[in-house]
Motif scaffolding. Structure first.
Motif, short mmCIF file in Angstrom:
data_model
loop_
_atom_site.label_atom_id
_atom_site.label_comp_id
_atom_site.label_asym_id
_atom_site.label_seq_id
_atom_site.Cartn_x
_atom_site.Cartn_y
_atom_site.Cartn_z
N CYS A 1 -42.13 -15.06 -17.17
CA CYS A 1 -40.85 -14.35 -17.22
C CYS A 1 -40.97 -13.06 -18.02
O CYS A 1 -41.40 -13.07 -19.17
N SER A 2 -40.56 -11.95 -17.42
CA SER A 2 -40.65 -10.66 -18.10
C SER A 2 -39.71 -10.59 -19.30
O SER A 2 -40.04 -9.97 -20.31
N LYS A 3 -38.53 -11.21 -19.22
CA LYS A 3 -37.60 -11.22 -20.36
C LYS A 3 -38.22 -11.97 -21.54
O LYS A 3 -38.04 -11.59 -22.69
N CYS A 4 -38.94 -13.05 -21.25
CA CYS A 4 -39.62 -13.81 -22.29
C CYS A 4 -40.71 -12.97 -22.95
O CYS A 4 -40.83 -12.95 -24.18
N GLN A 5 -41.48 -12.27 -22.14
CA GLN A 5 -42.54 -11.42 -22.67
C GLN A 5 -41.95 -10.30 -23.53
O GLN A 5 -42.50 -9.97 -24.60
N SER A 6 -40.84 -9.73 -23.10
CA SER A 6 -40.17 -8.69 -23.89
C SER A 6 -39.68 -9.24 -25.23
O SER A 6 -39.84 -8.59 -26.27
N ALA A 7 -39.11 -10.44 -25.19
CA ALA A 7 -38.62 -11.06 -26.44
C ALA A 7 -39.77 -11.32 -27.39
O ALA A 7 -39.66 -11.07 -28.61
N SER B 1 -42.60 -9.70 -27.58
CA SER B 1 -43.04 -8.40 -28.10
C SER B 1 -42.12 -7.91 -29.22
O SER B 1 -42.58 -7.39 -30.24
N LEU B 2 -40.82 -8.09 -29.02
CA LEU B 2 -39.86 -7.69 -30.05
C LEU B 2 -40.03 -8.52 -31.31
O LEU B 2 -39.99 -7.99 -32.43
N LEU B 3 -40.21 -9.84 -31.15
CA LEU B 3 -40.43 -10.70 -32.32
C LEU B 3 -41.68 -10.28 -33.06
O LEU B 3 -41.69 -10.21 -34.30
N ASP B 4 -42.74 -9.98 -32.32
CA ASP B 4 -43.98 -9.53 -32.95
C ASP B 4 -43.77 -8.20 -33.67
O ASP B 4 -44.25 -8.00 -34.79
N GLN C 1 -31.67 -21.19 -18.62
CA GLN C 1 -31.77 -19.76 -18.86
C GLN C 1 -32.81 -19.51 -19.95
O GLN C 1 -32.93 -20.30 -20.88
N ARG C 2 -33.51 -18.42 -19.87
CA ARG C 2 -34.57 -18.12 -20.82
C ARG C 2 -34.59 -16.65 -21.16
O ARG C 2 -34.08 -15.85 -20.36
N PRO C 3 -35.18 -16.32 -22.28
CA PRO C 3 -35.64 -17.18 -23.37
C PRO C 3 -34.47 -17.61 -24.25
O PRO C 3 -33.45 -16.94 -24.31
N SER D 1 -31.56 -9.88 -24.04
CA SER D 1 -31.45 -8.46 -24.35
C SER D 1 -32.14 -8.17 -25.69
O SER D 1 -32.32 -9.06 -26.52
N ARG D 2 -32.48 -6.94 -25.86
CA ARG D 2 -33.08 -6.48 -27.12
C ARG D 2 -32.15 -6.79 -28.29
O ARG D 2 -32.60 -7.27 -29.34
N GLU D 3 -30.88 -6.54 -28.09
CA GLU D 3 -29.90 -6.75 -29.17
C GLU D 3 -29.84 -8.21 -29.59
O GLU D 3 -29.74 -8.51 -30.77
N ALA D 4 -29.91 -9.12 -28.62
CA ALA D 4 -29.85 -10.55 -28.95
C ALA D 4 -31.06 -10.97 -29.77
O ALA D 4 -30.94 -11.72 -30.74
#
Length: 118
Positions: free
Chosen positions: A9-15, A17-20, A93-95, A109-112
């Motif tokens: 999931c691209s949204k999971c990968q984005s999340a 990356s943001l956490l990192d 729903q993920r992540p 979302s980035r904000e979440a």
């Protein structure tokens, strides 16, 4: 902090990356391989302040097979929805990020994501 992901999931990968990027301390749960139990889903829903139909991916083929779009969305039917999510975790729903302070977010979302890291 724990994040439930599907690695494809691209949204999971984005999340992730943001956490990192925020140097967050977290563990990853591949929820398709390690599905949440009914009790875990009830707890996550409580923390999210949502109902099971709010975190259900109705576009998945199994949702159509089960006829989820037609299921009633009432308190009386809540358990049926949770059972479906537990039996078919692809519907979740993920992540989803759960935080040690008892909060949780659907981190699409980035904000979440940033809301739970600060």
């Amino acid at each position: 902090m724990e994040i439930w992901i599907n690695p494809a999931c691209s949204k999971c990968q984005s999340a992730l990356s943001l956490l990192d990027g925020e140097q967050a301390d977290y563990t990853v749960r591949h929820y398709l391989e390690d599905p949440p139990s009914v009790l875990e889903l009830e707890e996550v829903l409580r923390r999210l302040g949502l109902e099971p139909w709010d975190i259900t991916r109705l576009g998945e083929p199994v949702a159509a097979e089960l006829g989820l779009a037609e299921w009633p969305r009432t308190h009386a039917d809540r358990g049926r929805w949770i059972q479906a999510l537990a039996a078919h975790p692809i519907l979740i729903q993920r992540p989803i990020i759960t935080v040690d302070d008892e909060s949780a977010v659907v981190a699409r979302s980035r904000e979440a994501v940033l809301r739970v890291t600060r």
